[in-house]
Design a protein around this motif. Structure first.
Motif, PDB file in Angstrom:
ATOM      1  N   ASP A  29      14.610 -31.467  -0.503  1.00 56.71           N
ATOM      2  CA  ASP A  29      15.313 -31.131   0.733  1.00 56.71           C
ATOM      3  C   ASP A  29      14.489 -31.446   1.973  1.00 56.71           C
ATOM      4  O   ASP A  29      14.892 -31.126   3.089  1.00 56.71           O
ATOM      5  N   HIS A 524      27.082 -37.095   7.265  1.00 55.70           N
ATOM      6  CA  HIS A 524      26.903 -36.018   6.295  1.00 55.70           C
ATOM      7  C   HIS A 524      28.200 -35.202   6.255  1.00 55.70           C
ATOM      8  O   HIS A 524      28.395 -34.265   7.041  1.00 55.70           O
ATOM      9  N   THR A 526      29.349 -33.208   3.930  1.00 53.81           N
ATOM     10  CA  THR A 526      28.997 -31.835   3.552  1.00 53.81           C
ATOM     11  C   THR A 526      27.496 -31.804   3.334  1.00 53.81           C
ATOM     12  O   THR A 526      26.803 -32.807   3.561  1.00 53.81           O
ATOM     13  N   ASP A 527      26.976 -30.699   2.870  1.00 53.73           N
ATOM     14  CA  ASP A 527      25.541 -30.613   2.592  1.00 53.73           C
ATOM     15  C   ASP A 527      25.126 -31.527   1.449  1.00 53.73           C
ATOM     16  O   ASP A 527      23.941 -31.867   1.322  1.00 53.73           O
ATOM     17  N   THR A 528      26.077 -31.962   0.638  1.00 54.73           N
ATOM     18  CA  THR A 528      25.732 -32.770  -0.532  1.00 54.73           C
ATOM     19  C   THR A 528      26.436 -34.120  -0.576  1.00 54.73           C
ATOM     20  O   THR A 528      26.148 -34.932  -1.452  1.00 54.73           O
TER      21      THR A 528
END
Length: 907
Positions: A29, A524, A526-528
């Motif tokens: 991260d 981005h 979403t976060d993933t």
């Protein structure tokens, strides 16, 4: 002091065996900058790359990229891009008649041949500056920080467009600590390599670095006739750098380098059945027909051209020895000596202001190469290029400027990048290709064989001698060819007098001006989940002119003498005599003639990538991209037309043009990384339109775009006719497809032990029903074996592996070093025309290094070996010039086993 180049220092922590080194779970991260600031706790398998124009952990980059650390490069003996193949399974680098035009291939796709008019499908950048041709990197590179190999079409991130991939080389930068190093190597072939460097902080904000390399080694070919060796090494490099960092947000790196090579390159041997069992005389002496039964080897006297070679002085031993016997027999007095100078200066400016960063990379480079050659690679004096400053030469003057702005928006939901690129390249090529003193007799023998092999007499200038009476007395006294017999005999006599004539200095000039605007954005979602969108507009203009010099007066004489027979049943024989008299459009008729032309291209390319990280250790992605490589001019007068029908008054320079190459690519991949284990997988499909192919047909180089036809051609693309096999333009589709899967992995069970593995399966093939350019013109008959077959030098299966063990030796800090890597390559054809007999069987190359390092925190001693088992293999096999159609092949061999010892010191 924190620097923008601190990310490069992270690589000093890498495990030497990790050719693929993704990030660990601990750091998934973190951004590249975070990792830089915490470099003291970064795992050995983390590697920072700039493959997307930003500092990123390799395992976070949703593209197929191999990153090779400085330690791996050093342990594998990498000093130029050729050795990268040992650690990068999807890459193959080879060189042929001149290393200045060495060819790099990625996923089986590359630009082949020795024509500088073709740009490289695989672009090479050193410290962000484009090298005009990939062969320019076949020289000493000095100390490196890392190498990134991007696979597939590139262009939306800056720099030059590339249709197959990019090799980005990053040299070791200056640092704000005082240090120095030196290394001395001695090896077989009397190899001596000396490398040294000094790094010094001049002030708190200025650091400087100087590196130098000198390498000298004997050649691995022994020229028995001229008592010299060929394919030697005699080269050096000096690179000086200054790093200026007035603040934490501003840096400027200035690099100047100069390298020179003074070497003899590149010799070749005759191909024998020990290399290629199919290298045998084909039925009817047809080089495209498969040999049958126990047909004699091409170099046996069962091939009618071989007694001619022997009769003209060719050593019999050269025709009987193994392909890999490195004793060669060249023409007396002919030389392969050459000289290459490569130098330039570049500056990289970086400025961070808020959430925006500015990068400017400015480069100017000059590259000069001249090379002599015994161009027929035999002891018979058929064809040559004179060595020395007046020899055939190529000169590049290249200015490039790249500007990039990158930043974030919408609370870091968007990583955006926009930029522009400008390049101005001036290319001058000089050629002095000449027919040798025995050319006339040799090609007269080719005519005699075609008429009646029993008439061949190579001791006579016209290869007939007294046997000419048999021609004149045949057919009841009217001669073998009726009333035209005196004309045919006179034409043969003229042909036999072609001796030491030809080019006296052809000069080709090409100015290329390229500008592009590009953007590359990561959204981005979403976060993933990320969506990457890139777009590039490119405009390319090339201005061309050429002036010819030639003293071959026999060509116009035979044109005038035999031209009237071209519409008669004797057209084939008369045309053959004219063609051999004027081969390559070598004629005094073009002496002093100048031509010029221009071409302009506009192209949009781009990429779209959807990537998903279901957990911190795993990245998956799918992508689409469109790539482009510029068209240009074939810098070879032979392409101006058929020598039989060539007319100076009707020269059309547009015949030298070839179209731009485009590719549409699809990819799906996944990357998984932890401290102990990491793996990267990619599946891909790439479809090439107007694929640019350069092929030597035994007499001249052919440059042709290759496409396919969606309608069946009924085999007309596989016959011997240049007029059959056309296709409607609406039915033209991509002619080359490269598809396959790639895997790279590492295992680090303990801190001091590292394993890596790479595996690539690639099916790089021509489609069926091939045509030439996108208008649907027929394929050249010299390429009639291509439909449905694999590309040359494109093995389907390649695997690489390495093991690195660096155990501590006591409590003094000294470490052992054990490094071993291997590359297994499957079968492939080495000839771009895919002729039978040019097939290379699969092989394995193993390199190793063993030693003690960090002795007294200062010294190291290492023993090393390349090609441990002394495997014989070839780089390229080709038609021995002018010996067709009674074919023999020659081959450029790869290097044999080399070994030595290296002593290092540092402070």
């Amino acid at each position: 002091m924190k620097t923008r180049f601190a990310s490069l220092r992270v690589l000093a922590l890498l495990g030497a065996g990790a050719a693929l080194a993704p990030a660990t779970a601990m750091a998934q991260d973190q951004t590249g900058n975070d990792l830089v600031e915490n470099a003291d706790v970064v795992d050995r398998n983390i590697i920072i790359v700039t493959a997307q124009g930003r500092s990123q952990v390799l395992s976070d980059v949703p593209v197929a990229v191999s990153a090779i650390s400085a330690d791996t490069l050093e342990n594998s003996g990498t000093t130029d891009i050729r050795e990268l193949t040992q650690v990068a399974p999807s890459l193959l680098v080879s060189s042929t008649g001149n290393e200045a035009n060495g060819s790099a291939r990625i996923r089986g796709i590359g630009t082949v041949g020795d024509n500088p008019g073709l740009e490289s499908s695989v672009a090479v950048f050193v410290d962000g500056v484009y090298r005009s041709r990939s062969g320019n990197a076949l020289s000493e590179l000095g100390p490196l920080d890392r190498v990134e190999i991007l696979r597939g079409p590139q262009g939306t991130l800056g720099g030059r467009n590339a249709s197959a991939g990019v090799i980005s080389i990053y040299t070791a930068p200056p640092e704000f600590t005082f240090s120095g190093y030196g290394a001395l190597t001695y090896g077989n072939y009397d190899a001596i390599r000396v490398e040294a460097g000094l790094n010094a902080p001049l002030t708190d904000i200025i650091a400087a670095r100087v590196d130098g390399v000198y390498f000298k080694r004997d050649g691995f070919y022994n020229d028995v006739v001229n008592n010299t060796n060929i394919n030697n090494r005699d080269r050096y490099l000096v690179r000086a750098q200054v790093l200026f960092e007035p603040t934490e947000d501003i840096s400027f790196r200035l690099i100047g380098d100069y390298s020179k090579k003074d070497e003899a390159c590149c010799a070749a041997t005759f191909v024998q059945p020990d290399f290629a069992p199919l290298a045998r005389v084909s039925p009817g002496l047809n080089p495209f027909a498969r040999p049958v039964g126990n047909a004699p080897a091409l170099t046996s006297t069962g091939n009618p051209i071989v007694p001619v070679l022997i009769g003209l002085g060719q050593n019999r031993g050269a025709l009987n020895q193994s392909t890999f016997n490195r004793n060669i027999y060249n023409t007396a007095g002919r030389s392969f000596e050459g000289e290459t100078e490569d130098y330039g200066v570049s500056g990289e400016f970086n400025w961070d202001f808020g959430n925006v960063s500015l990068t400017s990379i400015t480069g100017y480079r000059e590259y000069d190469n001249f090379q002599g050659s015994d161009t027929d690679y035999t002891q018979v004096d058929i064809l040559y290029r004179e060595a020395g400053p007046s020899a055939a030469a190529r000169n590049f003057r290249t200015f490039t400027q790249e500007l990039r702005l990158a930043g974030t928006l919408f609370s870091d939901k968007l990583d955006w990048l926009v930029g522009g690129y400008y390049a101005n390249e001036k290319l001058r090529t000089r050629d002095n290709l000449r027919f040798g003193t025995q050319y006339g007799t040799f090609v007269s023998c080719r005519i005699a064989i075609a008429i009646n092999p029993a008439l061949v007499n190579p001791s006579a200038q016209n290869c007939l001698g007294p046997n000419v009476a048999a021609l004149e007395a045949a057919n009841r006294g009217t001669g073998a060819f009726g009333p035209a017999t005196p004309l045919i005999v006179a034409g043969i006599n003229n042909l036999s007098r072609v001796s030491d004539v030809g080019g006296t200095g052809d000069v080709y000039n090409q100015t290329s001006e390229n500008f592009a605007f590009f953007t590359h954005n990561i959204v981005h979602l979403t976060d993933t989940l990320d969506l990457t969108l890139g777009l590039r507009y490119t405009n390319e203009t090339k201005d061309f002119d050429a002036t010819f010099g030639n003293d071959n007066t026999i060509c116009p004489q035979n044109r005038a003498l035999l031209g009237g027979l071209l519409g008669t049943p004797l057209a084939g024989l008369a045309g053959g005599i004219i063609s051999l008299s004027c081969q390559g459009n070598s004629t005094s008729e073009i002496n002093g003639v100048s031509i010029s032309d221009t071409r302009d291209e506009d192209e949009f390319t781009g990429t779209a990538i959807l990537s998903w990280k279901p957990n911190p250790d795993l990245l998956t992605y799918v992508s689409y991209s469109r790539g482009y490589k510029a068209g240009g001019f074939n810098l070879d007068r032979s392409a101006l037309g058929n020598p039989v029908t060539f007319r100076v008054a009707a020269i059309d320079p547009s015949l030298l043009q070839f179209a731009e190459e485009t590719v549409t690519a699809y990819e799906i991949g996944a990357k998984y990384a932890t401290r102990e284990f990491g793996i990267s997988l990619a599946g891909f499909r790439q479809e090439f339109s107007n694929f640019q192919l350069n092929t030597f047909n035994g007499s001249v180089f052919l440059v042709q775009n290759v496409n396919a036809c969606s309608a069946s051609l009924g085999g007309a693309d596989m016959d011997g006719s240049a007029t059959t096999g056309s296709c409607a333009a609406d039915n033209v589709v991509p002619g080359v497809v490269s598809q396959g899967v790639e895997m790279e992995a590492y295992i680090q069970p303990i801190q001091d032990l590292n394993f890596s593995l790479g595996l690539t399966y690639t099916d790089s093939s021509y489609e069926n029903d091939l045509v030439g350019n996108d208008t649907g013109v027929p394929l050249d008959p010299a390429l009639r074996l291509l439909p449905g077959d694999n590309l040359s030098n494109a093995p389907e299966l390649v695997a690489t592996s390495s093991v690195t063990w660096t155990p501590p030796m006591g409590n003094s800090g000294m470490e052992g070093l054990f490094f071993l890597n291997a590359r297994m390559t499957g079968d492939y054809n080495t000839g771009s025309d895919l002729l039978f007999g040019k097939e290379q069987d699969g092989y394995v190359i193993v390199n190793g290094r063993i030693g003690l390092t960090n002795i007294a925190d200062r010294f190291a001693i290492e023993g090393w070996v390349s090609n441990l088992f002394d495997k014989d293999y070839t780089q390229v096999a080709f038609n021995t010039p002018f010996v067709a159609p009674q074919q023999t092949y020659s081959a450029f061999l790869a290097e044999p086993r080399t070994y030595g010892i290296t002593v290092r010191g540092k402070f």
